[in-house]
Design a protein around this motif. Structure first.
Motif, PDB file in Angstrom:
ATOM      1  N   LEU A   1       0.668  -1.211  -0.112  1.00 25.69           N
ATOM      2  CA  LEU A   1      -0.074   0.075  -0.071  1.00 25.69           C
ATOM      3  C   LEU A   1       0.953   1.128  -0.024  1.00 25.69           C
ATOM      4  O   LEU A   1       0.643   2.361  -0.969  1.00 25.69           O
ATOM      5  CB  LEU A   1      -1.016  -0.095   1.307  1.00 25.69           C
TER       6      LEU A   1
ATOM      7  N   PHE B   1       2.269   1.718  -3.426  1.00 28.84           N
ATOM      8  CA  PHE B   1       1.338   2.316  -4.540  1.00 28.84           C
ATOM      9  C   PHE B   1       1.125   3.766  -4.061  1.00 28.84           C
ATOM     10  O   PHE B   1       1.202   4.665  -5.204  1.00 28.84           O
ATOM     11  CB  PHE B   1       0.102   1.595  -4.230  1.00 28.84           C
TER      12      PHE B   1
ATOM     13  N   GLU C   1       4.204   5.838  -5.340  1.00 30.30           N
ATOM     14  CA  GLU C   1       4.282   5.943  -6.688  1.00 30.30           C
ATOM     15  C   GLU C   1       3.256   7.186  -7.252  1.00 30.30           C
ATOM     16  O   GLU C   1       3.694   7.721  -8.179  1.00 30.30           O
ATOM     17  CB  GLU C   1       3.878   4.688  -7.242  1.00 30.30           C
TER      18      GLU C   1
ATOM     19  N   ALA D   1      -7.514   8.772 -12.013  1.00 26.88           N
ATOM     20  CA  ALA D   1      -7.809   7.377 -11.968  1.00 26.88           C
ATOM     21  C   ALA D   1      -7.175   6.470 -10.826  1.00 26.88           C
ATOM     22  O   ALA D   1      -7.765   5.730 -10.162  1.00 26.88           O
ATOM     23  CB  ALA D   1      -7.254   6.828 -13.312  1.00 26.88           C
ATOM     24  N   LYS D   2      -5.725   6.799 -10.322  1.00 29.19           N
ATOM     25  CA  LYS D   2      -5.157   6.060  -9.557  1.00 29.19           C
ATOM     26  C   LYS D   2      -5.696   6.488  -8.185  1.00 29.19           C
ATOM     27  O   LYS D   2      -6.060   5.667  -6.969  1.00 29.19           O
ATOM     28  CB  LYS D   2      -3.777   6.241  -9.430  1.00 29.19           C
TER      29      LYS D   2
ATOM     30  N   SER E   1      -8.856   6.898  -7.523  1.00 33.33           N
ATOM     31  CA  SER E   1      -9.939   6.195  -7.512  1.00 33.33           C
ATOM     32  C   SER E   1      -9.733   4.898  -7.151  1.00 33.33           C
ATOM     33  O   SER E   1     -10.421   4.041  -6.453  1.00 33.33           O
ATOM     34  CB  SER E   1     -10.921   6.506  -8.740  1.00 33.33           C
ATOM     35  N   ASP E   2      -8.567   4.251  -7.848  1.00 34.87           N
ATOM     36  CA  ASP E   2      -8.161   2.922  -7.443  1.00 34.87           C
ATOM     37  C   ASP E   2      -7.937   2.579  -6.112  1.00 34.87           C
ATOM     38  O   ASP E   2      -8.310   1.752  -5.434  1.00 34.87           O
ATOM     39  CB  ASP E   2      -6.971   2.607  -8.124  1.00 34.87           C
TER      40      ASP E   2
ATOM     41  N   ASN F   1     -10.928   2.494  -4.144  1.00 38.77           N
ATOM     42  CA  ASN F   1     -11.745   1.132  -4.141  1.00 38.77           C
ATOM     43  C   ASN F   1     -11.176  -0.165  -3.356  1.00 38.77           C
ATOM     44  O   ASN F   1     -11.368  -1.012  -2.869  1.00 38.77           O
ATOM     45  CB  ASN F   1     -11.690   0.816  -5.591  1.00 38.77           C
ATOM     46  N   ILE F   2      -9.658   0.206  -3.465  1.00 34.28           N
ATOM     47  CA  ILE F   2      -8.976  -0.963  -2.888  1.00 34.28           C
ATOM     48  C   ILE F   2      -9.101  -0.857  -1.412  1.00 34.28           C
ATOM     49  O   ILE F   2      -9.181  -1.804  -0.758  1.00 34.28           O
ATOM     50  CB  ILE F   2      -7.286  -0.609  -3.351  1.00 34.28           C
TER      51      ILE F   2
ATOM     52  N   LYS G   1     -12.882  -1.879  -0.759  1.00 37.90           N
ATOM     53  CA  LYS G   1     -13.437  -3.036  -1.172  1.00 37.90           C
ATOM     54  C   LYS G   1     -12.162  -4.128  -0.525  1.00 37.90           C
ATOM     55  O   LYS G   1     -12.792  -5.414  -0.283  1.00 37.90           O
ATOM     56  CB  LYS G   1     -13.639  -3.217  -2.574  1.00 37.90           C
ATOM     57  N   TYR G   2     -11.211  -4.109  -0.619  1.00 33.09           N
ATOM     58  CA  TYR G   2      -9.990  -5.108  -0.546  1.00 33.09           C
ATOM     59  C   TYR G   2      -9.172  -4.891   0.501  1.00 33.09           C
ATOM     60  O   TYR G   2      -8.211  -5.715   0.473  1.00 33.09           O
ATOM     61  CB  TYR G   2      -9.333  -5.285  -2.127  1.00 33.09           C
TER      62      TYR G   2
END
Lengths: 204, 246
Positions: B129, B132, B135, B181-182, B184-185, B188-189, B192-193
């Protein structure tokens, strides 16, 4: 996914309830203190509506002779583990009725460990219970083929390479990728890599 | 009382005669715009025009930014903006970048480190995490630096009548990458995950910050694409025609 333990606390002291709640939520995401009651009668008025996995209760609230069993006082608790939260001496006859005892002098880590151990004997049953409850639409899980494509994407393969590896057309790869994005909500390759790593689909 | 409804056809854009307080009550994201433009609170019953005038801010630019943020079908009239108003817009965009990188991202970074260093965290997951996020932060940094160092100086040049050869605002528009975009990724991570064991209060705090920043980024990109780019393209053309005329 790890199971969360849904906990109810019954204790007259608001400070102690709040302290236990804070310590437990800080130490592990496994514990959810969902209900907090100041007395047994307060608990009883909600007993039919709640279904805790664990009840942490001050034993001083019960008759020390143990004449009436705690299970019968805390109705509706066949599957529930009951833990005593004691800060004074409690009679043996009463304490034996609890599944475990925690003390106000225990460290948060000791308390967490005791709760986990007590709940451990219940987790296999509750695993089933939660699987049943969490039943989400099948179509939102990635299919085996989509998982394979996802792993290749996370490894940095191009669509053409993925098509070659799995012996499918580039068009099919694109359609799998679209479905992966739709289902996970993750668009970027690095985001999908995080997904694959967190789910143990690939190793770092 | 005027009520704004964002998604329906019968739309009335914000105008300078409305009360500033009504505008903010209808769409609280405008607070960020006010703050960046240095407009002081305590509006009383003053209109948008009056408040902007008192704060030496172009009401036209303020309204254009608000309208672009809140109405998809809003199209600003290019002819009506002066050069000094375009300069105000560039200043606003620079201030936005500064706020994103020096305020919003650091507070998100703090949440991420709180999460990844929490007692219940799996160190392997935390590293993933953290990596990510770092980056993404570096990507943002280079996105904004490019605009601050290349695009905005080019626009400032145009405003003073100098057009740098070999560059045009069209080039910027073509390469204007999506920075949401990232974000929002990541959202969601987490939503949700995220594996169990993380402190949920910090995770929720982080999530709400991400949702707000995503909306800010979307609005920011729309202001660049639908206000800055057409304004500069308009100026590029006017320089061309002057050159042809002489």
């Amino acid at each position: 996914m790890a199971v969360k333990f849904r906990i109810a606390i019954i204790d007259p002291s608001q400070i102690l309830r709040a302290g236990l709640e804070t310590s437990l939520s800080q130490i592990s995401g496994k514990f959810q203190i969902l209900w907090s009651f100041s007395s047994l009668s307060h608990y009883s008025s909600f007993a039919d509506e709640i279904d805790p996995d664990i009840i942490i209760v001050n034993p001083a609230l019960f008759d020390p002779s143990g004449a009436e069993t705690i299970k019968s006082i805390l109705s509706n608790t066949e599957d529930t583990r009951i833990i005593a939260f004691s800060y004074t001496h409690t009679s043996d006859i009463l304490i034996r009725q609890f599944d475990s005892v925690i003390s106000i002098y225990d460290t948060p880590a000791e308390i967490a460990l005791k709760i986990e151990k007590t709940a451990g004997s219940l987790s296999s049953d509750s695993d089933k219970k939660y699987q049943k409850q969490s039943g989400h639409p099948e179509s939102y899980d990635l299919s085996d083929r989509e998982l394979e494509v996802l792993v290749s994407v996370a490894k940095g393969c191009t669509n053409k390479e993925i098509a070659g590896i799995h012996n499918i057309s580039v068009h099919t790869v694109i359609s799998h990728r679209k479905n992966i994005v739709r289902k996970t909500g993750i668009k970027s390759v690095s985001g999908l890599t995080v997904y694959a790593l967190l789910n143990g689909l690939i190793e770092q | 009382m005027v009520y704004y409804c964002k998604s329906e056809d019968m739309r009335e854009f914000y105008s300078g005669n409305e009360k500033m307080s009504t505008l903010v009550n209808g769409s609280y994201m405008i607070i960020k715009i006010l703050s960046r433009l240095g407009i002081k609170p305590g509006f009383g019953e003053s209109s948008v025009n009056e408040v902007c005038y008192a704060n030496s801010v172009s009401a036209k630019i303020f309204l254009a930014i608000c309208n672009i943020a809140d109405f998809n079908q809003y199209k600003p009239e290019m002819d009506s903006f002066s050069k000094s108003e375009t300069a105000d817009l560039v200043r606003y965009l620079r201030l936005s970048h500064n706020e994103f990188m020096n305020k919003d991202i650091p507070s998100i970074e703090l949440c991420v480190s709180k999460i990844t260093s929490s007692a219940g965290a799996n160190p392997k997951h935390s590293k993933i995490l953290q990596h990510f996020f770092e980056e993404y932060r570096d990507e943002l940094e280079s996105h904004f630096t490019y605009e601050d160092k290349t695009v905005f100086p080019y626009v400032t040049g145009i405003l003073s009548g100098k057009r740098e050869k070999g560059y045009s605002i069209e080039k910027f528009e073509e390469n204007h990458s999506n920075i949401e975009a990232k974000l929002s990724d990541l959202k969601n991570i987490l939503l949700k995950y995220l594996p169990a064991g993380y402190p949920h209060d910090v995770v929720y705090d982080l999530l709400s910050r991400l949702y707000l920043l995503e909306e800010e980024f979307e609005n920011h990109a729309r202001v660049e694409d639908f206000l800055l780019v057409p304004l500069v393209a308009h100026l590029e053309n006017s320089i061309k025609s002057i050159n042809h005329g002489s």
